[in-house]
Every structure is written in structure tokens, then in C-alpha cells.
Design an enzyme around this catalytic site. Structure first.
Site, PDB file in Angstrom:
ATOM      1  N   ASP A   1      -4.714 -10.553  -0.623  1.00  0.00           N
ATOM      2  CA  ASP A   1      -3.399 -11.200  -0.532  1.00  0.00           C
ATOM      3  C   ASP A   1      -2.593 -11.009  -1.820  1.00  0.00           C
ATOM      4  O   ASP A   1      -3.070 -11.296  -2.925  1.00  0.00           O
ATOM      5  CB  ASP A   1      -3.577 -12.693  -0.246  1.00  0.00           C
ATOM      6  CG  ASP A   1      -2.273 -13.347   0.164  1.00  0.00           C
ATOM      7  OD1 ASP A   1      -1.456 -12.683   0.844  1.00  0.00           O
ATOM      8  OD2 ASP A   1      -2.068 -14.516  -0.190  1.00  0.00           O
ATOM      9  N   HIS A   2      -1.363 -10.508  -1.645  1.00  0.00           N
ATOM     10  CA  HIS A   2      -0.453 -10.244  -2.767  1.00  0.00           C
ATOM     11  C   HIS A   2      -1.037  -9.265  -3.774  1.00  0.00           C
ATOM     12  O   HIS A   2      -0.823  -9.395  -4.988  1.00  0.00           O
ATOM     13  CB  HIS A   2       0.011 -11.548  -3.426  1.00  0.00           C
ATOM     14  CG  HIS A   2       0.976 -12.303  -2.564  1.00  0.00           C
ATOM     15  ND1 HIS A   2       0.586 -12.984  -1.435  1.00  0.00           N
ATOM     16  CD2 HIS A   2       2.318 -12.439  -2.637  1.00  0.00           C
ATOM     17  CE1 HIS A   2       1.657 -13.521  -0.863  1.00  0.00           C
ATOM     18  NE2 HIS A   2       2.718 -13.196  -1.566  1.00  0.00           N
TER      19      HIS A   2
ATOM     20  N   HIS B   1       0.842  -1.193   0.000  1.00  0.00           N
ATOM     21  CA  HIS B   1       0.000   0.000   0.000  1.00  0.00           C
ATOM     22  C   HIS B   1       0.876   1.241   0.000  1.00  0.00           C
ATOM     23  O   HIS B   1       2.099   1.175   0.138  1.00  0.00           O
ATOM     24  CB  HIS B   1      -0.992   0.004   1.178  1.00  0.00           C
ATOM     25  CG  HIS B   1      -0.407   0.371   2.502  1.00  0.00           C
ATOM     26  ND1 HIS B   1      -1.158   0.898   3.531  1.00  0.00           N
ATOM     27  CD2 HIS B   1       0.852   0.306   2.988  1.00  0.00           C
ATOM     28  CE1 HIS B   1      -0.389   1.122   4.572  1.00  0.00           C
ATOM     29  NE2 HIS B   1       0.829   0.774   4.280  1.00  0.00           N
TER      30      HIS B   1
ATOM     31  N   CYS C   1       5.767   6.586   4.435  1.00  0.00           N
ATOM     32  CA  CYS C   1       4.633   5.764   3.983  1.00  0.00           C
ATOM     33  C   CYS C   1       4.005   6.332   2.706  1.00  0.00           C
ATOM     34  O   CYS C   1       3.136   5.704   2.104  1.00  0.00           O
ATOM     35  CB  CYS C   1       3.569   5.673   5.078  1.00  0.00           C
ATOM     36  SG  CYS C   1       4.169   4.858   6.561  1.00  0.00           S
TER      37      CYS C   1
ATOM     38  N   HIS D   1       4.935   0.154  -0.238  1.00  0.00           N
ATOM     39  CA  HIS D   1       5.701  -0.786   0.583  1.00  0.00           C
ATOM     40  C   HIS D   1       4.720  -1.856   1.055  1.00  0.00           C
ATOM     41  O   HIS D   1       3.513  -1.702   0.889  1.00  0.00           O
ATOM     42  CB  HIS D   1       6.340  -0.060   1.777  1.00  0.00           C
ATOM     43  CG  HIS D   1       5.326   0.606   2.655  1.00  0.00           C
ATOM     44  ND1 HIS D   1       4.812   1.862   2.377  1.00  0.00           N
ATOM     45  CD2 HIS D   1       4.694   0.186   3.767  1.00  0.00           C
ATOM     46  CE1 HIS D   1       3.921   2.174   3.314  1.00  0.00           C
ATOM     47  NE2 HIS D   1       3.823   1.178   4.163  1.00  0.00           N
TER      48      HIS D   1
ATOM     49  N   HIS E   1       3.208  -5.032   3.823  1.00  0.00           N
ATOM     50  CA  HIS E   1       3.043  -5.496   5.197  1.00  0.00           C
ATOM     51  C   HIS E   1       2.545  -6.930   5.191  1.00  0.00           C
ATOM     52  O   HIS E   1       1.831  -7.345   4.273  1.00  0.00           O
ATOM     53  CB  HIS E   1       2.005  -4.654   5.951  1.00  0.00           C
ATOM     54  CG  HIS E   1       2.415  -3.233   6.150  1.00  0.00           C
ATOM     55  ND1 HIS E   1       3.457  -2.854   6.956  1.00  0.00           N
ATOM     56  CD2 HIS E   1       1.911  -2.084   5.630  1.00  0.00           C
ATOM     57  CE1 HIS E   1       3.580  -1.540   6.941  1.00  0.00           C
ATOM     58  NE2 HIS E   1       2.655  -1.040   6.132  1.00  0.00           N
TER      59      HIS E   1
ATOM     60  N   GLU F   1      -0.676  -4.519  11.613  1.00  0.00           N
ATOM     61  CA  GLU F   1      -0.058  -4.060  10.363  1.00  0.00           C
ATOM     62  C   GLU F   1       1.459  -4.184  10.435  1.00  0.00           C
ATOM     63  O   GLU F   1       2.102  -4.646   9.502  1.00  0.00           O
ATOM     64  CB  GLU F   1      -0.456  -2.602  10.109  1.00  0.00           C
ATOM     65  CG  GLU F   1       0.028  -2.053   8.790  1.00  0.00           C
ATOM     66  CD  GLU F   1      -0.213  -0.559   8.700  1.00  0.00           C
ATOM     67  OE1 GLU F   1      -0.875  -0.129   7.755  1.00  0.00           O
ATOM     68  OE2 GLU F   1       0.260   0.187   9.587  1.00  0.00           O
TER      69      GLU F   1
HETATM   70 NI    NI Z   1       2.413   0.879   5.605  1.00  0.00          NI
END
Ligand code: NI
Length: 145
Positions: A82-83, A17, A36, A42, A44, A126
Site C-alpha cells: 500500500d502506497h 508501478h 504503461c 502510474h 492503481h 487492477e
Molecule cells: Ni498499470
């Protein structure tokens, strides 16, 4: 009043995200969201906690159908995110992909579909240091239900 028992299941997904809103200038986005806001985003490893409460079924010894709950959460949340890049998801075109918005989105997706029992809480890890939680406030007349 019958005792209600809570069951919590954990689910995991990995997603990318970027914290960014088109409502603010690039400069202000950088100031508000810091690293961010980096353009490439990046990732998580998210963990979702789904807590359902219910009355004990004396025959099954359970308060909800956890297998059906797993199917529900996997279909509506895990497979969706996911992914993936969360910013590409239709739900987040107008919403910043913060943990706060994400945990509320997960609540809204699940609350009317829980297979027995009642959704009590969604938790979302997160990062090592970030945990978000969504609980619906219960109005006084429903507290003894
Ligand atoms: Ni983040």
C-alpha cells in the site's frame, strides 16, 4: 463427501508501478507495454479477492478464521504494497509488475499460511477493465478430498 463452503474476503491497496523489463531494449519496452512503460510510472487502486474453502465447523458456523485471515493478508500483502512503488519491491526486481505476476505472487505468499481451510483462488482487480485470477489446478486424486 462433505460439502465445502467458500468464503471470499476483499482487500484494497493503492500502489504505483511501471511495466518494464531490463531484458528488452527501451524501444521494445515502449512497443510492448505502451503507455504503461512511461518512465514515471502510474498508480492503481487494487482490490484483492481471497477465497478460502473449508468444511463447516458446527460450533462456530464458520469454515475459516476470517479475523486471522484478515491479519495475514494485511500483514503479508496490504502493508507490503500500500502506497509503495511495486517496482521497488524485492520480489519484482526480476519480474514485470503485471497483474498476472502480482496475482501469482499473492497466491504464493498466502497459500501455506491460511488459518484453517484451503486457499481456492486469488482475484485481483487492477483497473475497471482488468481482472486477474490465480487458481491452482487440482490433481484428480485430490478432487474428492
Ligand atoms: Ni498499470
Amino acid at each position: 463427501m462433505k460439502a465445502r463452503i467458500c468464503v471470499t474476503r476483499h482487500y484494497r491497496f493503492c500502489a504505483a508501478h511501471r511495466l518494464h523489463t531490463s531484458a528488452l531494449s527501451d524501444d521494445v519496452n515502449r512497443k510492448v507495454f505502451g503507455k504503461c512503460n512511461n518512465p514515471n510510472g502510474h498508480g492503481h487502486n487494487y482490490t484483492v479477492f481471497v477465497t478460502v474453502s473449508g468444511e463447516l465447523d458446527p460450533q462456530t458456523g464458520e469454515v475459516t478464521d476470517v479475523r486471522a485471515l484478515d491479519r495475514l493478508v494485511n500483514r503479508k500483502i496490504v502493508e507490503r504494497f500500500d502506497h509503495r512503488h511495486l517496482n521497488d519491491d524485492p520480489a519484482f526486481q526480476q519480474l514485470v509488475t503485471t497483474g498476472e505476476n502480482l496475482v501469482k505472487f499473492i497466491w504464493d505468499e498466502l497459500v501455506n499460511h491460511v488459518p484453517g481451510g484451503r486457499l481456492e483462488k486469488i482475484g485481483l482487480i487492477e483497473t475497471r477493465d482488468n481482472y486477474f485470477e490465480y487458481r491452482q489446478s487440482v490433481s484428480p486424486e485430490h478432487q474428492s478430498a
